[in-house]
Design a protein around this motif. Structure first.
Motif, short mmCIF file in Angstrom:
data_model
loop_
_atom_site.label_atom_id
_atom_site.label_comp_id
_atom_site.label_asym_id
_atom_site.label_seq_id
_atom_site.Cartn_x
_atom_site.Cartn_y
_atom_site.Cartn_z
N ASP A 104 2.12 8.99 -10.65
CA ASP A 104 1.77 8.11 -9.59
C ASP A 104 1.35 8.61 -8.40
O ASP A 104 1.00 7.76 -7.25
N LYS A 214 -3.42 -0.85 -8.86
CA LYS A 214 -2.02 -0.76 -8.44
C LYS A 214 -1.26 0.59 -8.06
O LYS A 214 -0.45 0.70 -7.08
N THR A 215 -2.11 1.50 -8.57
CA THR A 215 -1.56 2.86 -8.23
C THR A 215 -1.88 3.21 -6.77
O THR A 215 -1.15 3.76 -5.98
N ARG A 218 0.12 1.11 -4.13
CA ARG A 218 1.45 1.73 -4.16
C ARG A 218 1.53 3.16 -3.29
O ARG A 218 2.43 3.27 -2.50
N LYS A 221 1.44 2.15 0.32
CA LYS A 221 2.61 1.50 0.76
C LYS A 221 3.59 2.46 0.86
O LYS A 221 4.56 2.35 1.74
N LYS A 222 3.55 3.75 0.06
CA LYS A 222 4.72 4.66 0.16
C LYS A 222 4.24 5.65 1.23
O LYS A 222 5.19 6.52 1.80
N ASP A 256 4.58 -3.41 3.91
CA ASP A 256 4.60 -2.82 2.51
C ASP A 256 5.42 -3.72 1.42
O ASP A 256 5.70 -3.26 0.27
N ASP A 590 11.60 1.11 -3.29
CA ASP A 590 12.06 1.69 -4.24
C ASP A 590 13.46 2.03 -3.89
O ASP A 590 14.29 2.61 -4.38
#
Length: 617
Positions: A104, A214-215, A218, A221-222, A256, A590
């Protein structure tokens, strides 16, 4: 087209961004291939692990020339040149490149060194070729010669063919998804760009050597701190008395996709709770304000809850760590101005001479304890101790606390030999019905090995006694952990629904101090170091929040509304005194803790006012 850029950085002053931080892989995103936005506060996300000698000492490592590329089935790989921690040649890596894999681009596994030749490697480029089902590598040696070869998988660590010589001017042309243009000016402070990988369009399917949309989404956002983008509250609520309004909380929304519940302070001047009816009311979403610092010259802070009140305790840098004081208040915000009460000094008890460090409150089976470190006199005899509050005692009354007791093993023997090793920063927590202690331990003789984290089960009936043999949990193996000195310390647990988080601090207690993260899934064996996953990069650094340097040694407390607060120390300037701060802990998509969400990002002024219809009756 959108792109992801990999880069390292030019080292700055050692207290600001030295080689062991700069020589790591950084990431940035771009929507047009020209203007790039640095992720993770322009800090590294991939570091090389140190190697270990037979005596347990560590050899620090860094990396240069990282090259990221996509693999089939949603996997990724990175090839880089491993160097010494401060940028010098690494003889162990002569003729080799270091390979990593990732699912990821957030968590990486170090596959190991791939031997390419006998000369030092200066530059590496890679790409997956569907036709051959293998990975093509091109590299340039220090002699100036360029070569190409293939491997089947990053984990193979073995060439699948004999290297072929390439013309230096054409060596990099084999990669269409690599250096597409001159990236010398990416608009990022200190950036040394290496390669860019195209991000696929949303809905684009099949392996194309690109990063799936999508990766990439994400990843952003992280690695970008969330920002408040709205507020949500029911259009209508019903209560029969004012006290019931507390059950309704506003929901702050973030960039996010996450949210956080917040209390509302209502204007009820036009509401008559003696009459049934409906009223239009307006309120202000509550935002606790904690100006940094909340306590000067106070390091390693901890806030505890006990019988309806909050208590603050910290290492006292104002008197060179010879006293511990407690503050008491009805609210967390009230602790900032609360009176201090002396509860321990360095001359009252035999064997407690000084260096009173890192005190923590812990409630165990209905009793209140303070875990802290102390020494009879010299630094090399610093060891973990526990004080117990007598039954019915007052936490701010020093006479109600027992004399400190040194933490021992199950048989009553010392954890380590005073004068040769020290223990400090001991914390404890309950997880799935068992109690555990985690602490920092450092061997000085016969050789200084640096500070490591250890874990053992703890006897809750006698919390100064371990129930199992200590297990090594973490070593300062990454550049951010062995920067200026080899240290992992200051652990503290934070419980999630299905994960246990353990934050800890690393490096020297100067402006390079950082916070790392260990995570273990529910049901795993905590005494098996392999059950824990260490994040490759720190989650809180001097670059996380403007004006706060050397952030670290944090602890957590949950208030009456369920909000989790992080207490930490930092310096208000590179050379400033260690001082305490308080900030809300946010939780990402998460459920992982976010420690750099400042008050201005947590709740914007334009979203603080809410309105609703209140039905009485």
């Amino acid at each position: 087209m959108a792109y992801l850029l990999t880069y390292t950085r030019q080292p700055l002053d050692g207290m600001i961004y030295g080689p062991r931080l700069a020589y790591s892989m950084h990431l940035a995103v771009s929507r047009d291939g020209k203007a790039f936005q640095a992720l993770n506060h322009n800090s590294g996300v991939l570091f090389a692990k140190a190697t270990e000698n037979e005596d347990g000492s560590l050899n620090p490592k860094s990396l240069k020339s990282p090259w990221l590329f996509a693999l089939p089935e949603g996997r990724f790989a990175v090839a880089a040149v491993r160097i010494g921690g401060d940028g010098d040649d690494d003889e162990e890596s002569r003729g080799c490149v270091l390979l990593f894999t990732s699912k990821d681009l957030l968590e990486y596994e170090e596959a190991g060194l791939l031997k390419l030749g006998t000369e030092f490697i200066e530059q590496i480029a890679c790409g997956y070729e569907q036709e051959s089902g293998s990975i093509r590598l091109v590299w340039r040696e220090r002699t100036g010669e360029c070569f190409t070869a293939r491997i089947r998988e990053p984990e193979d660590l073995q060439l699948a063919c004999v290297p072929e010589v390439m013309e230096p001017d054409r060596a990099w042309e084999v990669f269409t998804g690599g250096l597409l243009k001159d990236l010398s000016d990416a608009g990022i402070q200190g950036a040394v760009p290496h390669n860019i990988v195209e991000i696929a369009e949303a809905g684009e399917e099949g392996f194309c050597g690109k990063i799936p949309a999508k990766t990439a989404d994400r990843l952003c956002k992280k690695l970008l701190t969330p920002v408040n983008v709205g507020i949500r509250f029911p259009e209508q609520i019903q209560v029969s008395e004012p006290e019931q309004l507390g059950q309704y909380m506003a929901e702050a929304l973030y960039s996010d996709g996450t949210s956080a519940r917040k209390c509302v302070d209502w204007d009820l001047s036009r509401v008559d709770f003696q009459k049934k009816g409906s009223f239009s009311i307006r309120g202000r979403v509550r935002q606790e304000h904690f100006a940094f610092p909340v306590a000067c010259n106070r390091a390693d802070p901890c806030i505890g809850r006990w019988k309806g009140k909050y208590y603050f305790i910290a290492t006292n840098d104002a008197d060179d760590n010879h006293t511990l004081y407690i503050r008491e208040a009805d609210t967390i915000s009230g602790l900032a101005e609360a009176e201090e009460h002396l509860i321990l000094d360095s001359h009252t008890h035999p064997g407690i001479g000084g260096l009173l460090w890192a005190p923590e409150f812990h409630e165990i089976h209905g009793r209140l304890y303070i875990f802290h470190a102390a020494t009879p006199g010299e630094f090399f005899c610093e060891e973990s101790h526990v004080m117990e509050l007598r039954e019915g005692g007052n936490p701010v009354c020093r006479e109600d606390w027992s004399a400190p007791r040194r933490v021992v093993k199950r048989d009553g023997s010392d954890i380590c030999e005073a004068g040769k090793e020290i223990t400090l920063d001991m914390t404890c927590f309950e997880w799935q019905g068992e109690w555990y202690a985690v602490w920092s331990q450092r061997q000085f003789l016969p050789k200084d090995l640096g500070a490591w984290l250890y874990i053992a089960k703890l006897d809750p009936r006698e919390p100064w006694r371990l129930l199992t043999d200590p297990i090594v949990l973490s070593k300062p193996e990454y550049g951010w952990a062995n920067n200026h000195t080899f240290v992992d310390e200051g652990p503290f647990a934070l419980m999630g629904e299905d994960k246990l988080y353990l934050t800890f601090s690393s490096a020297a207690v100067d402006a390079s101090y950082v916070v790392g993260l260990l995570t273990v899934q529910k049901g795993m064996d905590l005494l098996d170091a392999g059950s824990w996953k260490k994040k490759n990069y720190p989650i809180l650094t001097s670059r996380s929040v403007e004006g706060e340097f050397g952030t670290g040694h944090n602890a957590y407390v949950t208030d009456d509304n369920g909000t989790v607060w992080n207490t930490y120390h930092a310096r208000p300037g590179v050379d400033g005194a260690r001082s305490s701060g308080i900030r809300r802990v946010h939780f990402d998509m998460d459920g992982d803790p976010v420690l750099d969400l400042t008050e201005g990002m947590d709740l914007k002024e334009e979203y603080r006012t809410v309105e609703t219809t209140l039905i009485v009756g």
